[in-house]
Design a protein around this motif. Structure first.
Motif, mmCIF file in Angstrom:
data_model
loop_
_atom_site.group_PDB
_atom_site.id
_atom_site.type_symbol
_atom_site.label_atom_id
_atom_site.label_comp_id
_atom_site.label_asym_id
_atom_site.label_seq_id
_atom_site.Cartn_x
_atom_site.Cartn_y
_atom_site.Cartn_z
ATOM 1 N N LEU A 20 0.824 -1.210 0.000
ATOM 2 C CA LEU A 20 0.000 0.000 0.000
ATOM 3 C C LEU A 20 0.860 1.262 0.000
ATOM 4 C CD1 LEU A 20 -2.833 -1.082 2.445
ATOM 5 C CD2 LEU A 20 -2.931 -0.913 -0.050
ATOM 6 N N TYR A 21 2.028 1.185 0.618
ATOM 7 C CA TYR A 21 2.949 2.325 0.571
ATOM 8 C C TYR A 21 3.399 2.580 -0.869
ATOM 9 C CZ TYR A 21 7.188 5.041 0.861
ATOM 10 O OH TYR A 21 8.148 5.992 0.654
ATOM 11 N N GLY A 22 3.636 1.527 -1.618
ATOM 12 C CA GLY A 22 3.988 1.691 -3.026
ATOM 13 C C GLY A 22 2.892 2.388 -3.801
ATOM 14 N N LEU A 23 1.640 2.032 -3.524
ATOM 15 C CA LEU A 23 0.517 2.701 -4.186
ATOM 16 C C LEU A 23 0.425 4.168 -3.761
ATOM 17 C CD1 LEU A 23 -2.207 -0.089 -4.003
ATOM 18 C CD2 LEU A 23 -0.881 0.633 -5.985
ATOM 19 N N THR A 24 0.699 4.435 -2.492
ATOM 20 C CA THR A 24 0.694 5.818 -2.012
ATOM 21 C C THR A 24 1.783 6.635 -2.697
ATOM 22 O OG1 THR A 24 -0.131 5.102 0.137
ATOM 23 C CG2 THR A 24 0.894 7.262 0.051
ATOM 24 N N THR A 25 2.942 6.040 -2.881
ATOM 25 C CA THR A 25 4.036 6.728 -3.568
ATOM 26 C C THR A 25 3.656 7.035 -5.011
ATOM 27 O OG1 THR A 25 5.646 5.660 -2.128
ATOM 28 C CG2 THR A 25 6.467 6.554 -4.201
ATOM 29 N N LEU A 26 3.031 6.081 -5.669
ATOM 30 C CA LEU A 26 2.570 6.309 -7.043
ATOM 31 C C LEU A 26 1.535 7.426 -7.092
ATOM 32 C CD1 LEU A 26 2.459 5.498 -10.043
ATOM 33 C CD2 LEU A 26 0.667 3.867 -9.415
ATOM 34 N N GLN A 27 0.575 7.409 -6.179
ATOM 35 C CA GLN A 27 -0.442 8.462 -6.158
ATOM 36 C C GLN A 27 0.179 9.832 -5.872
ATOM 37 O OE1 GLN A 27 -3.289 6.984 -3.277
ATOM 38 N NE2 GLN A 27 -4.700 6.432 -4.914
ATOM 39 N N THR A 28 1.157 9.866 -4.984
ATOM 40 C CA THR A 28 1.831 11.135 -4.684
ATOM 41 C C THR A 28 2.550 11.661 -5.925
ATOM 42 O OG1 THR A 28 2.122 10.450 -2.392
ATOM 43 C CG2 THR A 28 3.511 12.249 -3.175
ATOM 44 N N TYR A 29 3.241 10.789 -6.613
ATOM 45 C CA TYR A 29 3.940 11.179 -7.840
ATOM 46 C C TYR A 29 2.949 11.701 -8.885
ATOM 47 C CZ TYR A 29 6.470 10.740 -12.226
ATOM 48 O OH TYR A 29 7.018 10.986 -13.453
ATOM 49 N N LEU A 30 1.860 10.959 -9.084
ATOM 50 C CA LEU A 30 0.870 11.382 -10.077
ATOM 51 C C LEU A 30 0.213 12.703 -9.680
ATOM 52 C CD1 LEU A 30 -0.791 7.963 -10.963
ATOM 53 C CD2 LEU A 30 0.795 9.314 -12.350
ATOM 54 N N HIS A 34 0.279 15.964 -12.169
ATOM 55 C CA HIS A 34 -0.944 16.395 -12.843
ATOM 56 C C HIS A 34 -1.650 17.585 -12.184
ATOM 57 C CE1 HIS A 34 -0.839 13.130 -15.718
ATOM 58 N NE2 HIS A 34 -0.619 12.287 -14.725
ATOM 59 N N TYR A 35 -1.342 17.886 -10.951
ATOM 60 C CA TYR A 35 -2.042 18.967 -10.249
ATOM 61 C C TYR A 35 -1.056 20.011 -9.746
ATOM 62 C CZ TYR A 35 -5.933 15.773 -10.474
ATOM 63 O OH TYR A 35 -6.913 14.932 -10.927
ATOM 64 N N SER A 36 -0.230 20.465 -10.631
ATOM 65 C CA SER A 36 0.780 21.450 -10.258
ATOM 66 C C SER A 36 0.175 22.815 -9.942
ATOM 67 C CB SER A 36 1.825 21.580 -11.366
ATOM 68 O OG SER A 36 1.196 21.954 -12.574
ATOM 69 N N VAL A 46 0.009 16.967 1.099
ATOM 70 C CA VAL A 46 0.266 15.710 0.391
ATOM 71 C C VAL A 46 1.694 15.233 0.653
ATOM 72 C CG1 VAL A 46 0.509 14.676 -1.907
ATOM 73 C CG2 VAL A 46 -1.474 16.091 -1.389
ATOM 74 N N PHE A 47 2.646 16.144 0.576
ATOM 75 C CA PHE A 47 4.037 15.780 0.809
ATOM 76 C C PHE A 47 4.269 15.347 2.255
ATOM 77 C CE2 PHE A 47 8.506 16.872 1.738
ATOM 78 C CZ PHE A 47 9.114 16.024 0.835
ATOM 79 N N ALA A 48 3.670 16.063 3.204
ATOM 80 C CA ALA A 48 3.837 15.726 4.622
ATOM 81 C C ALA A 48 3.251 14.356 4.934
ATOM 82 C CB ALA A 48 3.189 16.801 5.490
ATOM 83 N N ILE A 49 2.096 14.057 4.382
ATOM 84 C CA ILE A 49 1.493 12.738 4.631
ATOM 85 C C ILE A 49 2.329 11.649 3.980
ATOM 86 C CG2 ILE A 49 -0.514 11.307 4.040
ATOM 87 C CD1 ILE A 49 -2.262 13.592 4.855
ATOM 88 N N TRP A 50 2.897 11.920 2.821
ATOM 89 C CA TRP A 50 3.759 10.922 2.192
ATOM 90 C C TRP A 50 5.018 10.680 3.029
ATOM 91 C CZ3 TRP A 50 8.646 11.377 -0.259
ATOM 92 C CH2 TRP A 50 9.053 10.220 -0.899
ATOM 93 N N ILE A 51 5.601 11.746 3.568
ATOM 94 C CA ILE A 51 6.775 11.601 4.432
ATOM 95 C C ILE A 51 6.418 10.810 5.689
ATOM 96 C CG2 ILE A 51 8.366 12.876 5.948
ATOM 97 C CD1 ILE A 51 9.225 12.905 3.055
ATOM 98 N N LEU A 52 5.287 11.130 6.302
ATOM 99 C CA LEU A 52 4.856 10.401 7.498
ATOM 100 C C LEU A 52 4.585 8.930 7.179
ATOM 101 C CD1 LEU A 52 2.515 13.033 9.181
ATOM 102 C CD2 LEU A 52 4.760 12.247 9.993
#
Length: 115
Positions: A20-30, A34-36, A46-52
Motif C-alpha cells: 500500500l505504501y507503493g501505491l501511495t508513492t505512485l499516487q503522490t507522484y501522479l 498532474h495537479y501542479s 500531500v508531501f507531509a502525509i507521504w513523508i509520514l
C-alpha cells in the motif's frame, strides 16, 4: 496459534503495508505531475502525509526485522517493545489526525452558509 502463527500474520500485514505504501508513492507522484496548479498548502499536506507514511513503513520494517531476524528464537525479546513500534503508532496517529482535519475543513467549507 502460537508464536509462529502470530509472527506469520504480522509479516503478512507488514508486506501488505509495504504494498500500500507503493501505491501511495505512485499516487503522490501522479498528484505532483498532474495537479501542479493546486495551492501550496495542499501540496505541503500531500508531501507531509507521504513523508509520514514513509516513516511509518520504515518503522514497521524495523519492527519486523528486529523480531523476525535479529531476535529470532529469543523469547525474552518479546518481553518489551522495540522503540520503533510505539514510534510507528505515533506517526500513524499523526497521519490520521491530518487526514481527519483536512476532511473536517472541507466539510466545513462545503456546509457554510452562502452569502
Amino acid at each position: 496459534m502460537g508464536i509462529p502463527g502470530a509472527f506469520g500474520s504480522v509479516l503478512l500485514e507488514g508486506l501488505v503495508s509495504a504494498l500500500l505504501y507503493g501505491l501511495t508513492t505512485l499516487q503522490t507522484y501522479l498528484y505532483f505531475m498532474h495537479y501542479s496548479e493546486d495551492a501550496s498548502t495542499m501540496k505541503f499536506l500531500v508531501f507531509a502525509i507521504w513523508i509520514l507514511d514513509t516513516l511509518h513503513v520504515s518503522f514497521i520494517c524495523h519492527v519486523l526485522y528486529y523480531y523476525l531476524i535479529t531476535n529470532y528464537g529469543v523469547p525474552t525479546s518479546l518481553e518489551y517493545l522495540v522503540w520503533s513500534l510505539p514510534a510507528s503508532l505515533v506517526v500513524n496517529a499523526l497521519v490520521i489526525a491530518a487526514a481527519q482535519c483536512f476532511f473536517a475543513h472541507k466539510i466545513y467549507y462545503l456546509c457554510r452558509p452562502q452569502r
